[in-house]
Enzyme design. Structure first.
Site, PDB file in Angstrom:
ATOM      1  N   HIS A 160       0.839  -1.017  -0.384  1.00  0.00           N
ATOM      2  CA  HIS A 160      -0.015   0.234  -0.110  1.00  0.00           C
ATOM      3  C   HIS A 160       0.952   1.352   0.167  1.00  0.00           C
ATOM      4  O   HIS A 160       1.951   1.469   0.199  1.00  0.00           O
ATOM      5  CB  HIS A 160      -0.436   0.033   1.634  1.00  0.00           C
ATOM      6  N   CYS A 247      -3.326   0.291  10.217  1.00  0.00           N
ATOM      7  CA  CYS A 247      -4.330  -0.611   9.524  1.00  0.00           C
ATOM      8  C   CYS A 247      -5.165  -0.443  10.608  1.00  0.00           C
ATOM      9  O   CYS A 247      -6.807  -1.333  10.078  1.00  0.00           O
ATOM     10  CB  CYS A 247      -3.525  -1.561   9.222  1.00  0.00           C
TER      11      CYS A 247
HETATM   12  N1  GLY Z   1      -2.858  -8.836   4.477  1.00  0.00           N
HETATM   13  C1  GLY Z   1      -3.133  -7.476   4.204  1.00  0.00           C
HETATM   14  C2  GLY Z   1      -3.881  -7.898   2.732  1.00  0.00           C
HETATM   15  O1  GLY Z   1      -3.194  -8.227   1.855  1.00  0.00           O
HETATM   16  O2  GLY Z   1      -5.058  -6.891   2.953  1.00  0.00           O
END
Ligand code: GLY
Length: 256
Positions: A160, A247
């Protein structure tokens, strides 16, 4: 008052999505203990925590950030790039509804909250395997009338945008230059991660402090030298699920 939506670790976390790291066993009890420590860090910084029930069948559901973008004016429900993550949105939309007008990104747009970094009235969006140009176009249509500028940012080598860059002070970003180029953030200041700690660019900015993982002592030293106040948490077990500290919460302001 600042609020944070959080959700405890799913017992199915060992079936999480993985893109850039190899699967290794996740110690569920340790992951839960680390999540509790994270929630306590939020509370210690004066945040009112809205803890959602655990989702036993949704492996990545502890990573609530990916489900929504919450701004002062509205909340935009994402359409996560990984199909397995889309059922996570229903409960988060219900939790946000009392606080914000809700908008939605529609297919074929896909976007994860982890790809969205808001600095003032600029919304930087990572172009990744999870977030595409169609979704960025939808965000632009929704947010420009509210005075925001939406800017795409290429990301390489990590999941991300916020794996590679986060905000650590009003005008300062923490960045891994191998994954995200500083050229996309004109007018801002930068601290670079310790080169030995590529995963260290993810910090949660809460008021005047950050929540930051104990796993990155070299970068912590850089942050402290720059005058940044850090509350440290153990997050290495959760990191095995390719999730970082941002997150695990959806932060927003709400005043009665
Ligand atoms: N495990 C986090 C994701 O891949 O969204």
């Amino acid at each position: 008052m600042m609020f944070a939506i959080t959700r405890g670790v799913s017992p199915a976390i060992d079936r999480c999505e993985l893109t850039h790291i190899d699967r290794e066993p996740i110690d569920f009890s340790r992951a839960c203990a680390q999540h509790r420590q994270y929630v306590e860090a939020l509370r210690g910084l004066g945040i009112q925590v809205l803890a959602l029930p655990v989702e036993p069948d949704l492996p990545d559901s502890v990573f609530v950030e990916d489900a929504a973008l919450v701004l002062d004016e509205c909340a935009i429900m994402t359409n996560p790039g990984a199909r397995s993550r889309r059922p996570e949105l229903e409960s988060i939309e219900a939790a946000l509804t009392p606080y914000r007008k809700i908008l939605h990104v529609q297919a074929p747009g896909t976007i994860d909250g982890g790809d969205i970094l808001v600095v003032g009235k600029t919304v930087f969006v990572g172009v990744t395997t999870r977030s595409n140009g169609n979704a960025i176009g939808q965000l632009t249509v929704m947010l420009e009338p509210l005075g925001y500028e939406v800017r795409p940012v290429p990301v390489t080598g990590c999941l991300h945008l916020k794996s590679g860059v986060t905000q650590v002070a009003d005008d300062t970003l923490l960045l891994n230059p191998d994954w995200v180029s500083s050229a996309y953030f004109p007018g801002l200041n930068f601290l670079e991660v310790d080169p030995a700690e590529p995963g260290a660019a993810n910090a949660v900015l809460v008021g005047g402090a950050i929540i930051f993982p104990t796993a990155f002592p070299g970068t912590l030293k850089i942050l402290k030298s720059a005058g940044i106040t850090a509350v440290t948490v153990d997050a290495d077990e959760l990191a095995k699920a390719e999730g970082a500290v941002t997150c695990c919460s959806l932060l927003f302001r709400h005043d009665d």
